[in-house]
Design a protein around this motif. Structure first.
Motif, PDB file in Angstrom:
ATOM      1  N   GLN A  51       0.815  -1.216   0.000  1.00 29.78           N
ATOM      2  CA  GLN A  51       0.000   0.000   0.000  1.00 29.78           C
ATOM      3  C   GLN A  51       0.855   1.276   0.000  1.00 29.78           C
ATOM      4  OE1 GLN A  51      -2.656  -1.575   3.358  1.00 29.78           O
ATOM      5  NE2 GLN A  51      -4.008  -0.196   2.238  1.00 29.78           N
ATOM      6  N   CYS A  91     -10.655   0.229   3.877  1.00 31.06           N
ATOM      7  CA  CYS A  91      -9.235   0.089   3.532  1.00 31.06           C
ATOM      8  C   CYS A  91      -8.668   1.463   3.239  1.00 31.06           C
ATOM      9  CB  CYS A  91      -9.106  -0.813   2.309  1.00 31.06           C
ATOM     10  SG  CYS A  91      -7.424  -1.033   1.745  1.00 31.06           S
ATOM     11  N   LEU A  92      -7.471   1.734   3.737  1.00 28.18           N
ATOM     12  CA  LEU A  92      -6.847   3.039   3.477  1.00 28.18           C
ATOM     13  C   LEU A  92      -6.591   3.253   1.990  1.00 28.18           C
ATOM     14  CD1 LEU A  92      -4.320   3.250   6.454  1.00 28.18           C
ATOM     15  CD2 LEU A  92      -6.526   4.419   6.232  1.00 28.18           C
ATOM     16  N   HIS A 133      -7.432  -9.371   6.115  1.00 26.73           N
ATOM     17  CA  HIS A 133      -7.457  -8.266   5.142  1.00 26.73           C
ATOM     18  C   HIS A 133      -6.033  -7.927   4.689  1.00 26.73           C
ATOM     19  CE1 HIS A 133      -9.038  -4.122   3.879  1.00 26.73           C
ATOM     20  NE2 HIS A 133      -7.736  -3.961   3.876  1.00 26.73           N
ATOM     21  N   GLU A 134      -5.114  -7.836   5.661  1.00 26.33           N
ATOM     22  CA  GLU A 134      -3.735  -7.438   5.313  1.00 26.33           C
ATOM     23  C   GLU A 134      -3.010  -8.544   4.551  1.00 26.33           C
ATOM     24  OE1 GLU A 134      -3.093  -4.413   5.472  1.00 26.33           O
ATOM     25  OE2 GLU A 134      -4.766  -3.894   6.772  1.00 26.33           O
ATOM     26  N   HIS A 137      -3.817  -8.372   1.014  1.00 21.36           N
ATOM     27  CA  HIS A 137      -3.065  -7.344   0.271  1.00 21.36           C
ATOM     28  C   HIS A 137      -1.771  -7.922  -0.310  1.00 21.36           C
ATOM     29  CE1 HIS A 137      -5.067  -3.482   0.597  1.00 21.36           C
ATOM     30  NE2 HIS A 137      -5.251  -3.612   1.895  1.00 21.36           N
TER      31      HIS A 137
HETATM   32 NI    NI Z   1      -6.512  -2.505   3.144  1.00 23.49          NI
END
Ligand code: NI
Length: 156
Positions: A51, A91-92, A133-134, A137
């Motif tokens: 990210q 999510c950022l 979630h991470e 990614h």
């Molecule tokens: Ni995220």
């Protein structure tokens, strides 16, 4: 320490697979510090290296109320999942949006810490959701591909 720019949906790097970290070095130590600062600054509970544009299997998570319990997972691997939870996720990298996602309610994860020592961590509910979630990614998966129903836009 420095804030890093958070990549957002549409940036092709977010769909790429991150590579394992083989050894700790100063560059990765700085990356970890910067990721924590960036996550706290953005009021997030988790951030993956991809990210901030780095394709390394590294995530930081902090689901504590005071934001004083950082968890660093290097080369994380989910080795056990139990139960399910259905709830709102954001999510950022997808600012201003949220959606309903079903995840395991309990996970056990195996990872290396910042000293490259192997450890295991178990988590329930929000922590379990953040871990899943991470880790997604790191495999180029955004939660938006798992949303049930519509992706909502925040009212603010
Ligand atoms: Ni995220």
């Amino acid at each position: 320490m420095a804030l890093r720019n958070i990549r957002t949906e549409g940036d092709p790097i977010l769909s790429k697979i991150s590579k394992p970290i083989l050894e700790m070095n100063d560059k990765t130590k700085t990356l970890i510090e910067d990721m924590l600062e960036t996550m706290y600054h953005a009021n997030g509970v988790g951030l993956a290296a991809v990210q901030v544009g780095v394709l390394k299997r590294l995530v930081v998570i902090d689901v504590s109320e005071d934001g004083d319990n950082p968890i660093i997972l290097i080369n994380p691997e989910i080795i056990d999942k139990e139960g399910t939870q259905t709830g709102e996720e954001g999510c950022l990298s997808v600012p201003g949006k949220s959606g309903t996602v079903t995840r395991a309610n309990h996970v056990k994860v195996k990872a290396f810490n910042k000293n490259m020592e192997l450890f295991e961590l178990e988590g329930d509910e929000l922590l379990a959701r953040a871990i899943q979630h991470e880790v997604d990614h790191l495999d180029g998966i955004l939660y938006t591909s798992k949303v049930e129903g519509e992706i909502k836009t925040s009212s603010d």
